[in-house]
Design a protein around this motif. Structure first.
Motif, PDB file in Angstrom:
ATOM      1  N   SER A 139     -18.752 -46.078 -22.157  1.00 31.76           N
ATOM      2  CA  SER A 139     -18.797 -44.781 -22.390  1.00 31.76           C
ATOM      3  C   SER A 139     -17.480 -43.940 -22.770  1.00 31.76           C
ATOM      4  O   SER A 139     -17.199 -43.390 -23.595  1.00 31.76           O
ATOM      5  CB  SER A 139     -19.388 -44.186 -21.163  1.00 31.76           C
ATOM      6  N   ASN A 140     -16.292 -44.565 -21.903  1.00 35.94           N
ATOM      7  CA  ASN A 140     -15.111 -43.892 -22.381  1.00 35.94           C
ATOM      8  C   ASN A 140     -14.471 -44.083 -23.655  1.00 35.94           C
ATOM      9  O   ASN A 140     -13.580 -43.615 -24.415  1.00 35.94           O
ATOM     10  CB  ASN A 140     -13.939 -44.189 -21.289  1.00 35.94           C
ATOM     11  N   THR A 141     -15.035 -45.525 -24.153  1.00 37.80           N
ATOM     12  CA  THR A 141     -14.612 -45.954 -25.525  1.00 37.80           C
ATOM     13  C   THR A 141     -15.426 -45.569 -26.852  1.00 37.80           C
ATOM     14  O   THR A 141     -15.456 -45.988 -27.748  1.00 37.80           O
ATOM     15  CB  THR A 141     -14.173 -47.520 -25.619  1.00 37.80           C
ATOM     16  N   GLY A 142     -16.500 -44.595 -26.275  1.00 33.71           N
ATOM     17  CA  GLY A 142     -17.164 -44.100 -27.340  1.00 33.71           C
ATOM     18  C   GLY A 142     -18.637 -44.738 -27.701  1.00 33.71           C
ATOM     19  O   GLY A 142     -19.395 -44.423 -28.353  1.00 33.71           O
ATOM     20  N   ASP A 143     -18.851 -45.928 -26.975  1.00 30.74           N
ATOM     21  CA  ASP A 143     -20.071 -46.724 -27.315  1.00 30.74           C
ATOM     22  C   ASP A 143     -21.169 -46.319 -26.113  1.00 30.74           C
ATOM     23  O   ASP A 143     -21.402 -47.130 -25.244  1.00 30.74           O
ATOM     24  CB  ASP A 143     -19.591 -48.598 -27.186  1.00 30.74           C
ATOM     25  N   GLN A 144     -21.777 -45.229 -26.274  1.00 31.37           N
ATOM     26  CA  GLN A 144     -22.746 -44.716 -25.389  1.00 31.37           C
ATOM     27  C   GLN A 144     -23.817 -45.610 -25.351  1.00 31.37           C
ATOM     28  O   GLN A 144     -24.601 -45.692 -24.345  1.00 31.37           O
ATOM     29  CB  GLN A 144     -23.106 -43.117 -25.600  1.00 31.37           C
ATOM     30  N   GLU A 145     -24.220 -46.359 -26.473  1.00 33.24           N
ATOM     31  CA  GLU A 145     -25.747 -46.888 -26.344  1.00 33.24           C
ATOM     32  C   GLU A 145     -25.377 -48.280 -25.424  1.00 33.24           C
ATOM     33  O   GLU A 145     -26.136 -48.533 -24.595  1.00 33.24           O
ATOM     34  CB  GLU A 145     -26.125 -47.621 -27.653  1.00 33.24           C
TER      35      GLU A 145
END
Length: 686
Positions: A139-145
């Protein structure tokens, strides 16, 4: 685990939940004392726990390098003790610390090592925690999926374990992910479900966290009044429980709300309060983050000189604490600020020093690309400027960051206009307007969808509250809570319980000359008095059957000296009956219990102990309490402990001395249906 170690671990868990650094320090000192009495594997495990507490304390105050050293020491102790559970937890702590320092690859490596070890040892609790932590990194690296996939895996493990606290926590985390994906109605659904579960279990700390997350959702959709309301609710809880860390976080959130509505002066006041709270708590990480927010607020207010002072201070602190994600963000902010101030040469130097971690976080990477494009324009290098903006645009598109996508189109529009490429300039102008229209429309749709969700959730919560009240009216509280937390089949055996039956003697002949309403009034008054006495002595009412009343002690909740409690209750009930002739029977032993039915649920008990208690009542006499020899023996044991000066009776507000309150008279040996001859006693109140 050694019982004394387990006791300290439980205390530490509570201290961690409320970020109580002083309590953690005290527990480290307690562990030093306990270590002098332990040896071998127990000593190694306690050393590991001790280092973990030191690491957690250092993490809370923001000294991540020191925390990492402590967690690595803990890993060594757990490894020497061959404690798989401890090893998995230490690896998880090392992973969390690396993630907070921006070392995401190292964090994932630690997490997967912990996951492999916990899977081999079938440590489901640790597996769930680690899966959740892996989700946080993605999540923190932007990969919410991908983050969502790991959260759902963690949730399924908690559900398998019937860990309702874990289920509630993961539902909240999933809600946060949907919020980051801008799927706000779905975010609220998950968050409200999480909040309901936390509130049902009276977990105020976790309830406050979820309230803060709900505030974030409302802030994201521009409903600042609702956001403030939820933040203030959360803040009230944090102030009530004295959680300084929580107070600081919520104060900072309120500060950002004021900034969002353009009240920069008020925003700075709240952000400075947050900084001071963090500082008083010794939280260096919190202080640095708060100062970063203050710097951005100062930039918005046009106070560039003070903003620069704050940014440079944060950069220094972040470097010292190895908070590289924060350091990268502030590095980019300083470049932007210097450009605004016209300090081109220093800004150019800083562009060449942009840290690698800046490219791993989408929003920071976009800002960095846009800054590099500005320098390319200054250097009269339009090709490079275009390339940097196109790279930024691609990042924004991949991660669905529409607001940044619009701002990049705006920059490309200006760039192409300067270059005389008017067709491309018009195209990007159109894209800029199109995305802004989409954002405005999406914001309206989000607000409408949110209102629908709010109404639906409100109706569902009202219905759930009705169900909750109904369950608490018809079931014992511990049983009702288990059902509300999702347990489908509530069945449990109790090795030792005492069962009481009460019956109105000659009820048929007494009631045949009475009106139905009169009989009902008599039974209501009688059983209401019994219920009140049962509550006072912590006896669980099972049910009434016609003119009979049935209760049990030590089930479903454990009760100290439960024979004494039910004996005293029986004496009180006999007195409360007044002129109504009743007889009482008591017996103790193992029982089975469970919730029967799906629509009209009832909690019932059964087994030989229940049958014998019923026989004690049916063979009793009017105005007397008939007890079995096993019950009498257990009661005498508790009475003897009272005479030896043991602790006061816990279950009654009456400070009575039990052996002066009741006595036992042998009745003799009588025939009991289904059991044969049994020795029984009369229980008599003095």
């Amino acid at each position: 685990m050694h019982p004394l170690i387990k006791e300290l671990v439980d205390k530490a868990e509570h201290a961690v939940n409320i970020h109580d650094t002083e309590r953690l320090r005290a527990l480290v000192e307690e562990s030093d004392d306990l270590l002098t009495r332990l040896e071998g594997r127990d000593a190694l495990i306690l050393c590991g726990e001790r280092e973990r507490w030191i690491g957690v304390r250092e993490s809370i105050i923001g000294d991540l390098p020191a925390a990492l050293v402590a967690f690595e020491k803990a890993l060594v102790f757990y490894t020497d003790a061959e404690d798989d559970h401890g090893i998995s937890r230490a690896l998880g702590n090392i992973g969390i610390t690396n993630a907070n320092m921006g070392n995401f690859v190292e964090a994932l490596s630690c997490y997967h090592s912990a996951l492999d070890r916990s899977e081999k040892s079938s440590d489901l609790a640790t597996m769930a925690i680690v899966c959740g932590n892996i989700g946080i990194v993605h999540s923190n690296t932007g990969d919410q999926e991908v983050a969502l996939q790991w959260y759902h895996r963690a949730l399924s493990i908690h559900q398998e374990r019937k860990d309702h606290v874990g289920i509630a926590r993961l539902k909240g985390n999933i809600g946060v992910i949907y919020g980051r994906r801008a799927e706000y109605p779905e975010a609220l659904r998950w968050l409200f479900e999480s909040l309901d579960m936390h509130e049902a279990s009276k977990n105020r700390v976790s309830s406050s966290i979820v309230m803060g997350s709900i505030g974030h959702v409302y802030q994201a959709i521009g409903d600042y009044a609702s956001a403030i309301d939820w933040y203030m609710r959360s803040l009230a809880i944090e102030e009530e429980i004295g959680n300084t860390h929580g107070i600081a976080v919520l104060t900072g959130n309120i500060g950002t709300i004021h900034g969002s509505v353009g009240d920069i002066d008020e925003s700075i006041i709240w952000l400075q309060r947050a900084r001071d709270f963090h500082d008083a708590h010794g939280n260096k990480l919190g202080v640095a983050a708060a100062r970063g927010n203050i710097a951005h607020a100062l930039m918005e207010s046009g106070n560039r000189d003070e903003a620069e002072v704050e940014i440079r201070a944060v950069l220094e602190d972040a470097a010292a604490l190895q908070l590289w994600p924060l350091h990268a963000r502030m590095h980019i902010s300083l470049i932007r600020l210097l450009l605004e101030k016209g300090s081109i040469d220093e800004a150019r130097t800083l562009v060449g020093l942009i840290p690698d971690i800046a490219w791993t976080v989408p929003t920071t990477a976009i800002t960095a690309r846009m800054a590099m494009s500005m320098f390319a324009v200054l250097d009269n290098n339009p090709v490079l400027a275009e390339a940097e903006l196109m790279n930024a645009l691609e990042v924004a598109r991949i991660h669905g960051i529409k607001e940044r996508e619009a701002s990049i189109h705006k920059e490309l529009r200006s760039l192409y206009r300067k270059l005389g490429r008017f067709e491309e300039s018009i195209n990007h102008a159109d894209q800029f307007e199109l995305i802004n229209d989409e954002l405005r429309g999406e914001q309206h749709r989000r607000r409408v969808s949110t209102l629908v969700v709010e109404r639906t959730m409100s109706d569902e919560r009202k219905q759930a509250e009705k169900q909750r009240l109904l369950l608490f009216n018809v079931l014992p509280e511990p049983i009702a809570r288990r059902i509300l937390e999702g347990e489908l089949h509530v069945a449990e055996d109790y090795a030792e319980a005492a069962v009481m039956f009460i019956d109105v003697v000659g009820f048929t002949s007494v009631s045949k000359n009475m009106q139905t309403a009169e009989v009902l009034t008599m039974l209501n008054e009688l059983f209401t008095s019994f219920d009140a006495i049962a509550d006072e002595y912590h006896i669980t009412k099972v049910k009434t059957i016609g003119d009979a009343w049935m209760g049990v002690s030590n089930a479903p909740s454990p009760l100290d000296r439960h024979h004494s409690a039910i004996a005293m209750a029986a004496c009180e009930m006999m007195k409360a009956a007044g002129g109504i002739p009743i007889r009482i029977g008591l017996h103790s032993g193992p029982i089975s219990s469970g919730v029967i039915g799906t629509v009209r649920r009832t909690w019932d008990i059964w087994g030989d102990t229940v049958n014998v208690a019923s026989r004690m009542e049916s063979t009793s006499e009017s105005g007397k309490i008939h007890v079995s020899s096993s019950f009498a023996l257990a009661l005498k044991g508790e009475m003897a402990k009272r005479r030896d000066g043991n602790a006061d009776v816990k279950w009654s507000r009456h400070a009575v001395t039990l052996h002066n309150a009741v006595t036992l008279h042998e009745r003799g040996t009588i025939e009991i249906k289904g059991k044969g001859l049994m020795k029984t006693f009369w229980l008599v109140a003095r």
